[in-house]
Design a protein around this motif. Structure first.
Motif, short mmCIF file in Angstrom:
data_model
loop_
_atom_site.label_atom_id
_atom_site.label_comp_id
_atom_site.label_asym_id
_atom_site.label_seq_id
_atom_site.Cartn_x
_atom_site.Cartn_y
_atom_site.Cartn_z
N UNK A 161 37.09 30.82 33.10
CA UNK A 161 37.21 31.47 31.79
C UNK A 161 36.40 32.75 31.71
N UNK A 162 35.27 32.79 32.42
CA UNK A 162 34.39 33.95 32.33
C UNK A 162 33.78 34.21 33.70
N UNK A 163 33.90 35.43 34.18
CA UNK A 163 33.44 35.76 35.53
C UNK A 163 31.93 35.55 35.67
N UNK A 454 34.74 49.41 38.64
CA UNK A 454 33.35 49.52 39.11
C UNK A 454 32.55 48.33 38.56
N UNK A 455 31.40 48.14 39.16
CA UNK A 455 30.46 47.10 38.73
C UNK A 455 29.13 47.78 38.48
N UNK A 467 28.31 44.54 34.11
CA UNK A 467 29.60 45.03 33.58
C UNK A 467 30.62 45.12 34.69
N UNK A 468 31.75 44.45 34.49
CA UNK A 468 32.87 44.50 35.42
C UNK A 468 33.96 45.35 34.79
N UNK A 485 37.77 39.29 42.49
CA UNK A 485 37.06 40.43 43.07
C UNK A 485 35.55 40.29 42.90
N UNK A 486 35.15 39.81 41.73
CA UNK A 486 33.71 39.65 41.46
C UNK A 486 33.11 38.59 42.38
#
Length: 578
Positions: A161-163, A454-455, A467-468, A485-486
């Protein structure tokens, strides 16, 4: 890396993993009925079992009747063990214990596992923290189990649900601190945000409690407490003055009893005097009314009747008159004597009352000037009680002042922490750039450079923000690929620095709603990255999702592991249907 998942139940279909990409695929058979579904073939169960064997709490999967007696086994790389492999055994029936094989005792001087064979779950978790994540010193902010929640996101825990969180209940600050450990940032600074948040939450609750009638006597407001302290200080001052002036009278009780007797005697005399005065008044009135008897009225009466009294009659009247005079004299003499007795008694009573009054005054002066020892003790006890109450109020006042000042203090600490975190981010610019470039590379491989991915790490007043950035709509598919990706980013960064293991596991849930192009690109990217980094990526997939990638040219055959699951009666992971 993870090597094999198996069980002592002969029906269980053991899964053998390889380096690189591993696809655990679930097919739908032609003979499947509408009631049969690939959601029950064991894809998610495989992830749950790996979690269980890596120290998770027991789950309904392993404790249900069909599996409770089964011992599950995970074979994995363990560099410090002889041969570099370790086999982990655990069952739902005896879930509090973990059996490791071979015996790794003594192969590392400061190893957390102090013995081989059967160990506790706590010992096993400590060993995992040390071996997989390089956590040498136990710290409440870092958790091997939480980190494994990122490496094996669980569908049942809402892990996709949340990275930035492995599951919904996990604290944001705690999750960020563990991610900072993987990225090589200062995780202790991120953890301090959580400490400040906890303090602020407590402060808010205590602030609300001051208005609650049940809790206000425990928490209180500084204004009310200052007023109560003023009253208590006055009572203490009064008691101290009384004790300073107090004199102990040894015969206090006897003097008190004598004073009571004197007072009682005075009341008795006063009551007797009232009676005597009333009697004296009656006697004096009787004396005033008594007089000599006469018979002149008889002669006048007879004359009016025309009757003349003879001398003999007159002589008889004289005798009667003398008798009456004698009676009157005797009565007056008696009344005079009674009046004299009453007057003397009243005078004696007055003298005695005067003497008693003086004695009573002396006794009362003695009592007023001093008291009994037990009275002094009671007064001293009352003083001690008031002083204890004052100390209690002072502590509550200090706590109330601290509470009222804490908001400002917490705000100041937040501002200072924000500056400190930003300085740390600036100092660790290399780590941030490494992570950002990897995320950018992975996201661009999936979507191209048009979305400008970007990260970045950003210090904020209330938290450290990771921040993703991936400019896109909020569709489920894109959100899931952002997680992909994260996860690939921090897994590579941590593996390169020796802060994390070389495997990453995703359930098929991650690919729900993802376009076929992105499914293919994600699997291609996984092949590239695992080959470059010497890592392992395990993913469970439904055959139709895999077919999306195959239609775009992805060759899945080299990466599909055995067994290939299906929804037939015996085609699932456990070899039977529940």
């Amino acid at each position: 890396m993870l090597r094999e998942l198996k069980a002592d139940d002969s029906r269980f279909r053991a899964v053998i993993f390889r380096p690189g990409l591993n696809l655990l695929v679930a097919d739908r058979t032609a003979a499947s009925t509408n009631d049969q579904s690939r959601n029950a073939v064991g894809k998610t169960s495989a992830v749950e079992l790996i979690h269980f064997l890596l120290g998770a709490e027991k789950t309904p999967l392993v404790t249900r009747r069909e599996n409770k007696e089964t011992t599950f086994e995970l074979v994995m790389d363990w560099p410090s063990a002889p041969g570099g492999r370790l086999s982990v055994h655990r069952s739902g029936k005896n879930h509090a214990k973990v059996h490791v094989d071979p015996d790794i005792l003594g192969h590392e001087p400061d190893a957390l596992i102090q013995r081989g064979g059967t160990i506790t779950v706590k010992e096993w978790r400590s060993a995992l923290e040390r071996e997989l994540f390089g956590i040498r010193e136990p710290d409440k902010a870092l958790s091997g189990r939480l980190l494994l929640g990122f490496y094996l996101r669980r569908t049942e825990k809402n892990g996709f649900a949340e990275a930035l969180k492995p599951n919904t209940p996990t604290s944001r600050h705690l999750a960020t601190a563990n991610l900072c450990h993987l990225f090589g940032m200062d995780w202790s600074l991120a953890a301090r945000y959580g400490e400040l948040a906890d303090r602020e939450q407590i402060r808010k609750k205590l602030g609300q409690a001051t208005d609650d009638p049940v809790w206000k006597d425990i928490v209180g407001k500084s204004g009310d407490l200052r007023g109560q302290l003023t009253v208590v200080d006055r009572r203490i001052s009064d008691l101290r003055e009384q004790i300073a002036d107090f004199q102990v009278v040894p015969e206090y009780e006897e003097i008190r009893r004598e004073a009571e007797r004197v007072n009682s005697r005075i009341r008795e005399l006063s009551e007797a005097d009232v009676v005597d005065r009333r009697n004296l008044a009656d006697i004096e009135r009787s004396i005033g009314e008594s007089g000599e008897p006469g018979h002149d009225y008889l002669e006048r009466a007879y004359e009016e009747l025309g009757v003349l009294l003879g001398d003999q009659v007159r002589a008889r009247f004289d005798q009667v008159e003398e008798f009456h005079r004698a009676v009157v004299r005797n009565r007056r003499q008696y009344l005079d004597e009674e009046a004299a007795v009453l007057r003397e008694r009243l005078a004696a009573s007055e003298r005695e009352r005067g003497e008693l009054g003086e004695r009573q005054a002396a006794l009362l002066r003695t009592l007023n000037e001093g008291g009994a020892l037990d009275t002094l003790t009671v007064m001293q006890g009352a003083l001690a009680k008031e002083e204890a109450q004052r100390e209690y109020l002072r502590r509550r006042l200090d706590a109330a002042r601290t509470l009222e000042q804490s908001r400002r203090q917490i705000d100041q600490e937040k501002a200072a922490l924000e500056e400190e975190v930003q300085r740390d981010i600036d100092d660790r610019r290399e780590q941030e750039q490494q992570a950002s470039l990897l995320f950018n590379r992975f996201a661009e491989y999936l979507y191209g450079d048009a979305r400008a991915p970007y990260l970045a790490f950003q210090a904020k007043r209330s938290h450290l923000d990771i921040e993703l950035k991936l400019e896109a709509d909020d569709s489920t598919g894109i959100s899931n690929m952002k997680v992909f990706c994260f996860d690939l980013t921090w897994a590579v960064v941590a593996h390169r620095a020796g802060r994390g293991p070389d495997f990453l596991v995703h359930d098929s849930k991650l690919y729900d709603g993802v376009d076929e192009r992105q499914v293919a690109r994600a699997l291609e990217l996984a092949v590239q990255v695992t080959r470059e980094e010497g890592m392992q990526y395990i993913v469970t997939m439904n055959s139709d999702d895999l077919a999306k990638a195959e239609r775009l040219g992805f060759d899945a055959d080299p990466y599909v592991v055995e067994p290939r699951l299906n929804d037939s009666e015996h085609g699932g992971l456990f070899g039977f249907r529940f």
